[in-house]
Design a protein around this motif. Structure first.
Motif, short mmCIF file in Angstrom:
data_model
loop_
_atom_site.label_atom_id
_atom_site.label_comp_id
_atom_site.label_asym_id
_atom_site.label_seq_id
_atom_site.Cartn_x
_atom_site.Cartn_y
_atom_site.Cartn_z
N ALA A 246 -44.08 -17.12 -50.68
CA ALA A 246 -45.23 -16.53 -50.03
C ALA A 246 -46.00 -17.96 -49.35
O ALA A 246 -46.29 -18.78 -50.17
N TRP A 247 -46.28 -17.79 -47.98
CA TRP A 247 -46.87 -19.12 -47.48
C TRP A 247 -47.59 -18.74 -46.27
O TRP A 247 -47.58 -17.66 -45.77
N MET A 248 -48.45 -19.73 -45.93
CA MET A 248 -49.42 -19.60 -44.69
C MET A 248 -49.02 -20.11 -43.62
O MET A 248 -48.37 -21.09 -43.44
N GLU A 249 -48.89 -19.35 -42.16
CA GLU A 249 -48.73 -19.75 -41.10
C GLU A 249 -49.95 -19.53 -40.01
O GLU A 249 -50.59 -18.36 -40.40
N THR A 250 -49.97 -20.32 -39.02
CA THR A 250 -51.20 -19.97 -38.20
C THR A 250 -50.89 -20.21 -36.88
O THR A 250 -49.80 -20.98 -36.24
N THR A 251 -51.75 -19.70 -35.82
CA THR A 251 -51.85 -19.92 -34.58
C THR A 251 -53.01 -20.48 -34.33
O THR A 251 -54.12 -20.00 -34.56
N ALA A 252 -53.02 -21.72 -33.85
CA ALA A 252 -54.35 -22.54 -33.48
C ALA A 252 -54.74 -22.45 -32.00
O ALA A 252 -53.78 -23.17 -31.36
N LEU A 253 -55.71 -22.08 -31.42
CA LEU A 253 -56.16 -22.40 -30.04
C LEU A 253 -57.56 -23.01 -30.08
O LEU A 253 -58.32 -23.04 -30.87
N ASN A 254 -57.57 -24.03 -28.89
CA ASN A 254 -58.71 -24.70 -28.79
C ASN A 254 -59.71 -24.05 -27.66
O ASN A 254 -59.18 -23.64 -26.62
N PHE A 255 -60.72 -24.05 -28.14
CA PHE A 255 -61.90 -23.24 -27.02
C PHE A 255 -62.84 -24.24 -26.86
O PHE A 255 -63.59 -24.49 -27.78
N HIS A 256 -62.87 -24.74 -25.65
CA HIS A 256 -63.64 -26.26 -25.52
C HIS A 256 -64.70 -25.71 -24.56
O HIS A 256 -64.59 -25.18 -23.35
N ASP A 257 -66.07 -26.07 -24.95
CA ASP A 257 -67.02 -25.86 -24.06
C ASP A 257 -67.39 -27.30 -23.51
O ASP A 257 -68.19 -28.23 -23.90
#
Length: 307
Positions: A246-257
């Motif tokens: 079992a392991w972690m995976e992610t989707t990372a998005l940048n929200f820039h102000d």
């Protein structure tokens, strides 16, 4: 405009588009590659919130392709996840017939790194050995999908002018970081993707819960997140909870102000899953949970900020 000038302008626009697309693709594939990347956080330590010691795994023994005849990891699945609605039932349950490497009803059992192998009916961590079999404290066998919103702004002085690092001459970037309650490390304020949930919904929900703590400020960030972020990474997370199965995976998005007039003006307030929250200066000395610092560096590259 002559046809030749129009054609040249069109060519330059297309070139810029494909350069941006290629840069983005390279960024998202540069962090973790099975057979090359060696996880570190999930090896050679005591499993969190337990008395279970992981079986020793050296750098040379991480990959499944490397022989390790003495490898005998203990099996551990935390008792607290038994019966939880967000967790898989036991594998010996008659009603639990998981469909590996595909959408299993509304549960996503696909990995961003392609098809993972099975051994004795269990999925194998695509990065390699962790020194522990079982599910640990993770809810799902195989990939456990998360979403991480990297919310950034430029650092400014009291007069509102951008601050640059004197050594590099590049503007200093700040990000919203939370201090996790489990290991006290600073991290991106992300969370788990619910079955059937769109990642965009997870991103907004987790940021609101962990950095704004269910206040009326949630309405103020609705438009900010609706405009969409830029995806900077999809893949494996070197998380201290990972196991062989079992392991972690992610989707990372940048929200820039960009001008700091949106979320950059909000007062942050830590939620139930966080001990603290703050705007953090981003540089090469940044220490974050798992491989979050590597993911944040992709944002730095995209925005040409100081590192």
């Amino acid at each position: 405009m002559t046809s030749s000038k129009f054609a040249l302008l069109l060519f330059l626009c297309l070139l810029q588009f494909f350069e941006g697309f290629l840069t983005s693709a390279l960024m998202m594939s540069s962090l973790v590659k099975p057979g090359i990347f060696r996880h570190l956080m999930c090896r050679n330590n005591m499993y969190p919130r337990s008395s279970v010691l992981r079986f020793p795994v050296s750098d040379e023994q991480v990959f499944w392709s490397e022989p390790y005849p003495d490898y005998c990891p203990p099996e551990y699945t935390s008792p607290h996840i038994g019966g939880q609605v967000w967790a898989d039932p036991p594998l010996n349950s008659e009603v639990f017939k998981p469909q590996w490497n595909q959408l299993d009803g509304q549960v996503n059992r696909k990995s961003f790194h392609g098809s993972y192998k099975l051994r004795d009916g269990l999925p194998l961590n695509p990065i390699g050995r962790t020194g522990l079999s079982g599910r640990g404290s993770l809810g799902r066998w195989g990939p456990n999908h998360a979403a991480d919103p990297i919310v950034t702004r430029w650092k400014r002085n009291e007069q509102g002018a951008l601050e640059a690092n004197p050594a590099t001459g590049k503007n200093i970037l700040q990000m919203v970081a939370i201090q996790r309650s489990d290991n006290k490390l600073w991290a991106i304020p992300g969370g788990m993707v619910d079955p059937g949930e769109n990642v965009s919904v997870t991103l907004k929900r987790e940021f609101t819960e962990e950095a704004l703590n269910f206040t009326d400020k949630a309405n103020m960030v609705e438009q900010f997140f609706r405009e969409g972020g830029v995806q900077v990474y999809q893949g494996y997370v070197d998380d201290f909870r990972n196991t062989d199965n079992a392991w972690m995976e992610t989707t990372a998005l940048n929200f820039h102000d960009e001008d700091g007039s949106q979320v950059g003006q909000l007062e942050l307030l830590a939620g139930d899953d966080a001990t603290n929250v703050r705007w953090t200066d981003v540089d090469s000395g940044l220490k974050l949970h798992a491989n979050h610092a590597d993911i944040v560096r992709e944002v730095v590259i995209r925005l040409n900020a100081h590192w």
